[in-house]
Structures are given as structure tokens and as C-alpha cells.
Design a protein around this motif. Structure first.
Motif, PDB file in Angstrom:
ATOM      1  N   GLU A   6       0.804  -1.211   0.000  1.00  0.00           N
ATOM      2  CA  GLU A   6       0.000   0.000   0.000  1.00  0.00           C
ATOM      3  C   GLU A   6       0.846   1.275   0.000  1.00  0.00           C
ATOM      4  OE1 GLU A   6      -0.103  -2.282   2.446  1.00  0.00           O
ATOM      5  OE2 GLU A   6       0.396  -1.292   4.311  1.00  0.00           O
ATOM      6  N   ASP A   7       2.043   1.241   0.569  1.00  0.00           N
ATOM      7  CA  ASP A   7       2.867   2.438   0.571  1.00  0.00           C
ATOM      8  C   ASP A   7       4.273   2.182   0.035  1.00  0.00           C
ATOM      9  OD1 ASP A   7       3.018   2.444   4.221  1.00  0.00           O
ATOM     10  OD2 ASP A   7       3.589   0.919   2.782  1.00  0.00           O
ATOM     11  N   MET A   8       4.494   1.057  -0.614  1.00  0.00           N
ATOM     12  CA  MET A   8       5.763   0.704  -1.266  1.00  0.00           C
ATOM     13  C   MET A   8       6.958   0.867  -0.334  1.00  0.00           C
ATOM     14  SD  MET A   8       5.022  -0.497  -4.216  1.00  0.00           S
ATOM     15  CE  MET A   8       6.538  -0.479  -5.121  1.00  0.00           C
ATOM     16  N   ILE A   9       6.837   0.369   0.883  1.00  0.00           N
ATOM     17  CA  ILE A   9       7.916   0.410   1.855  1.00  0.00           C
ATOM     18  C   ILE A   9       8.371  -1.007   2.124  1.00  0.00           C
ATOM     19  CG2 ILE A   9       8.490   0.919   4.261  1.00  0.00           C
ATOM     20  CD1 ILE A   9       6.529   3.242   4.127  1.00  0.00           C
ATOM     21  N   ALA A  10       9.689  -1.200   2.158  1.00  0.00           N
ATOM     22  CA  ALA A  10      10.247  -2.518   2.466  1.00  0.00           C
ATOM     23  C   ALA A  10      11.091  -2.388   3.723  1.00  0.00           C
ATOM     24  CB  ALA A  10      11.097  -3.022   1.309  1.00  0.00           C
ATOM     25  N   GLU A  11      11.040  -3.397   4.556  1.00  0.00           N
ATOM     26  CA  GLU A  11      11.874  -3.447   5.747  1.00  0.00           C
ATOM     27  C   GLU A  11      12.905  -4.540   5.553  1.00  0.00           C
ATOM     28  OE1 GLU A  11       9.471  -3.962   9.206  1.00  0.00           O
ATOM     29  OE2 GLU A  11       8.215  -2.245   8.740  1.00  0.00           O
ATOM     30  N   ILE A  12      14.172  -4.228   5.870  1.00  0.00           N
ATOM     31  CA  ILE A  12      15.235  -5.220   5.741  1.00  0.00           C
ATOM     32  C   ILE A  12      15.888  -5.428   7.098  1.00  0.00           C
ATOM     33  CG2 ILE A  12      15.669  -4.733   3.305  1.00  0.00           C
ATOM     34  CD1 ILE A  12      18.118  -3.127   4.191  1.00  0.00           C
ATOM     35  N   ASP A  13      16.462  -6.596   7.276  1.00  0.00           N
ATOM     36  CA  ASP A  13      17.161  -6.943   8.503  1.00  0.00           C
ATOM     37  C   ASP A  13      18.597  -6.438   8.394  1.00  0.00           C
ATOM     38  OD1 ASP A  13      18.365  -8.071  10.698  1.00  0.00           O
ATOM     39  OD2 ASP A  13      17.624 -10.100  10.323  1.00  0.00           O
ATOM     40  N   LEU A  14      18.941  -5.429   9.174  1.00  0.00           N
ATOM     41  CA  LEU A  14      20.269  -4.835   9.086  1.00  0.00           C
ATOM     42  C   LEU A  14      21.348  -5.683   9.733  1.00  0.00           C
ATOM     43  CD1 LEU A  14      19.391  -1.094   9.725  1.00  0.00           C
ATOM     44  CD2 LEU A  14      19.800  -2.251   7.548  1.00  0.00           C
ATOM     45  N   ARG A  15      20.973  -6.805  10.357  1.00  0.00           N
ATOM     46  CA  ARG A  15      21.971  -7.729  10.910  1.00  0.00           C
ATOM     47  C   ARG A  15      22.456  -8.709   9.856  1.00  0.00           C
ATOM     48  NH1 ARG A  15      17.829  -9.134  15.516  1.00  0.00           N
ATOM     49  NH2 ARG A  15      16.706  -9.158  13.597  1.00  0.00           N
ATOM     50  N   GLU A  16      21.843  -8.685   8.688  1.00  0.00           N
ATOM     51  CA  GLU A  16      22.144  -9.629   7.611  1.00  0.00           C
ATOM     52  C   GLU A  16      23.048  -8.961   6.572  1.00  0.00           C
ATOM     53  OE1 GLU A  16      19.269 -12.651   5.341  1.00  0.00           O
ATOM     54  OE2 GLU A  16      18.666 -10.572   5.228  1.00  0.00           O
ATOM     55  N   ASN A  17      24.106  -9.655   6.149  1.00  0.00           N
ATOM     56  CA  ASN A  17      24.969  -9.153   5.082  1.00  0.00           C
ATOM     57  C   ASN A  17      24.337  -9.479   3.736  1.00  0.00           C
ATOM     58  OD1 ASN A  17      27.030  -8.102   6.679  1.00  0.00           O
ATOM     59  ND2 ASN A  17      27.952 -10.107   6.926  1.00  0.00           N
ATOM     60  N   ALA A  18      24.000  -8.454   2.978  1.00  0.00           N
ATOM     61  CA  ALA A  18      23.381  -8.632   1.666  1.00  0.00           C
ATOM     62  C   ALA A  18      23.377  -7.287   0.960  1.00  0.00           C
ATOM     63  CB  ALA A  18      21.953  -9.164   1.787  1.00  0.00           C
ATOM     64  N   ALA A  19      23.088  -7.308  -0.323  1.00  0.00           N
ATOM     65  CA  ALA A  19      22.865  -6.093  -1.100  1.00  0.00           C
ATOM     66  C   ALA A  19      21.513  -6.238  -1.778  1.00  0.00           C
ATOM     67  CB  ALA A  19      23.967  -5.907  -2.142  1.00  0.00           C
ATOM     68  N   TYR A  20      20.847  -5.134  -1.999  1.00  0.00           N
ATOM     69  CA  TYR A  20      19.536  -5.157  -2.632  1.00  0.00           C
ATOM     70  C   TYR A  20      19.551  -4.249  -3.843  1.00  0.00           C
ATOM     71  CZ  TYR A  20      17.800  -7.387   1.586  1.00  0.00           C
ATOM     72  OH  TYR A  20      17.598  -8.259   2.621  1.00  0.00           O
ATOM     73  N   VAL A  21      18.885  -4.691  -4.912  1.00  0.00           N
ATOM     74  CA  VAL A  21      18.694  -3.883  -6.108  1.00  0.00           C
ATOM     75  C   VAL A  21      17.192  -3.738  -6.288  1.00  0.00           C
ATOM     76  CG1 VAL A  21      19.009  -3.757  -8.602  1.00  0.00           C
ATOM     77  CG2 VAL A  21      20.815  -4.737  -7.175  1.00  0.00           C
ATOM     78  N   VAL A  22      16.727  -2.503  -6.471  1.00  0.00           N
ATOM     79  CA  VAL A  22      15.299  -2.256  -6.665  1.00  0.00           C
ATOM     80  C   VAL A  22      15.065  -1.861  -8.111  1.00  0.00           C
ATOM     81  CG1 VAL A  22      13.308  -0.888  -5.952  1.00  0.00           C
ATOM     82  CG2 VAL A  22      15.069  -1.515  -4.273  1.00  0.00           C
ATOM     83  N   LYS A  23      14.168  -2.588  -8.770  1.00  0.00           N
ATOM     84  CA  LYS A  23      13.798  -2.290 -10.159  1.00  0.00           C
ATOM     85  C   LYS A  23      12.284  -2.358 -10.269  1.00  0.00           C
ATOM     86  CE  LYS A  23      14.279  -3.768 -14.924  1.00  0.00           C
ATOM     87  NZ  LYS A  23      14.842  -4.735 -15.847  1.00  0.00           N
ATOM     88  N   ASP A  24      11.681  -1.289 -10.729  1.00  0.00           N
ATOM     89  CA  ASP A  24      10.223  -1.229 -10.919  1.00  0.00           C
ATOM     90  C   ASP A  24       9.465  -1.608  -9.651  1.00  0.00           C
ATOM     91  OD1 ASP A  24      10.648  -0.499 -13.589  1.00  0.00           O
ATOM     92  OD2 ASP A  24      10.677  -2.588 -14.241  1.00  0.00           O
ATOM     93  N   GLY A  25       9.972  -1.187  -8.501  1.00  0.00           N
ATOM     94  CA  GLY A  25       9.283  -1.445  -7.244  1.00  0.00           C
ATOM     95  C   GLY A  25       9.507  -2.817  -6.651  1.00  0.00           C
ATOM     96  N   VAL A  26      10.342  -3.610  -7.275  1.00  0.00           N
ATOM     97  CA  VAL A  26      10.622  -4.967  -6.774  1.00  0.00           C
ATOM     98  C   VAL A  26      12.064  -5.012  -6.287  1.00  0.00           C
ATOM     99  CG1 VAL A  26      10.772  -7.410  -7.377  1.00  0.00           C
ATOM    100  CG2 VAL A  26       8.965  -5.998  -8.363  1.00  0.00           C
ATOM    101  N   ALA A  27      12.258  -5.423  -5.026  1.00  0.00           N
ATOM    102  CA  ALA A  27      13.604  -5.533  -4.457  1.00  0.00           C
ATOM    103  C   ALA A  27      14.131  -6.942  -4.682  1.00  0.00           C
ATOM    104  CB  ALA A  27      13.577  -5.223  -2.966  1.00  0.00           C
ATOM    105  N   THR A  28      15.333  -7.038  -5.222  1.00  0.00           N
ATOM    106  CA  THR A  28      16.006  -8.320  -5.420  1.00  0.00           C
ATOM    107  C   THR A  28      17.197  -8.372  -4.476  1.00  0.00           C
ATOM    108  OG1 THR A  28      15.354  -8.412  -7.736  1.00  0.00           O
ATOM    109  CG2 THR A  28      17.195  -9.809  -7.070  1.00  0.00           C
ATOM    110  N   LYS A  29      17.251  -9.409  -3.669  1.00  0.00           N
ATOM    111  CA  LYS A  29      18.330  -9.560  -2.694  1.00  0.00           C
ATOM    112  C   LYS A  29      19.500 -10.298  -3.337  1.00  0.00           C
ATOM    113  CE  LYS A  29      19.236 -11.774   1.724  1.00  0.00           C
ATOM    114  NZ  LYS A  29      18.626 -12.621   2.760  1.00  0.00           N
ATOM    115  N   LEU A  30      20.691  -9.728  -3.215  1.00  0.00           N
ATOM    116  CA  LEU A  30      21.911 -10.386  -3.673  1.00  0.00           C
ATOM    117  C   LEU A  30      22.592 -10.967  -2.438  1.00  0.00           C
ATOM    118  CD1 LEU A  30      23.277  -7.656  -6.102  1.00  0.00           C
ATOM    119  CD2 LEU A  30      21.897  -9.647  -6.666  1.00  0.00           C
ATOM    120  N   ASN A  31      22.506 -12.265  -2.282  1.00  0.00           N
ATOM    121  CA  ASN A  31      23.129 -12.921  -1.143  1.00  0.00           C
ATOM    122  C   ASN A  31      24.647 -12.908  -1.290  1.00  0.00           C
ATOM    123  OD1 ASN A  31      20.865 -13.792   0.454  1.00  0.00           O
ATOM    124  ND2 ASN A  31      20.366 -15.126  -1.250  1.00  0.00           N
ATOM    125  N   PRO A  32      25.357 -12.865  -0.174  1.00  0.00           N
ATOM    126  CA  PRO A  32      26.818 -12.846  -0.258  1.00  0.00           C
ATOM    127  C   PRO A  32      27.378 -14.151  -0.806  1.00  0.00           C
ATOM    128  CG  PRO A  32      26.111 -13.031   2.017  1.00  0.00           C
ATOM    129  CD  PRO A  32      24.882 -12.841   1.201  1.00  0.00           C
TER     130      PRO A  32
END
Length: 68
Positions: A6-32
């Protein structure tokens, strides 16, 4: 990662090592990886691809194949 559409907000766990790429409103997680690089390819300001490569340290290996 949790999302709320409803508001296009994502919450991520900052204790986790990862990178995220957002394209067209979809977040893709790049695992280490154990070792390697991730390269982001942009086209007209939009992420087109992620090129993932890994390094193989030679040490005492006599052959490099599918089971690196």
C-alpha cells in the motif's frame, strides 16, 4: 525482508549481510558469496542486469571445473 504494497515500503534486517537492487518497485536480494564480485549494469537509469563472478584461488588445485 518484508514489504507493504500500500505504501511501497520494504523493511530489511540490518543484521544480515546482503545487497539489494530495486527495479520497478521490486527488491532483489543479492546474497553474499564466499568471494567474488557483483557488477550492476544500468541502461537509461534502470538496472538491466547483475553480473556475478567469483574468484578461484589456485593454491594446490590441479584442476578447475564444475565443482569449484
Amino acid at each position: 525482508m518484508t514489504t507493504r504494497d500500500e505504501d511501497m515500503i520494504a523493511e530489511i534486517d540490518l543484521r544480515e549481510n546482503a545487497a539489494y537492487v530495486v527495479k520497478d518497485g521490486v527488491a532483489t536480494k543479492l546474497n553474499p558469496m564466499e568471494s567474488g564480485t557483483d557488477e550492476i549494469i544500468w541502461k537509461r537509469g534502470i538496472v538491466l542486469d547483475v553480473v556475478r563472478s567469483h574468484r578461484i584461488r589456485l593454491g594446490h588445485k590441479k584442476e578447475i571445473g564444475n565443482n569449484d
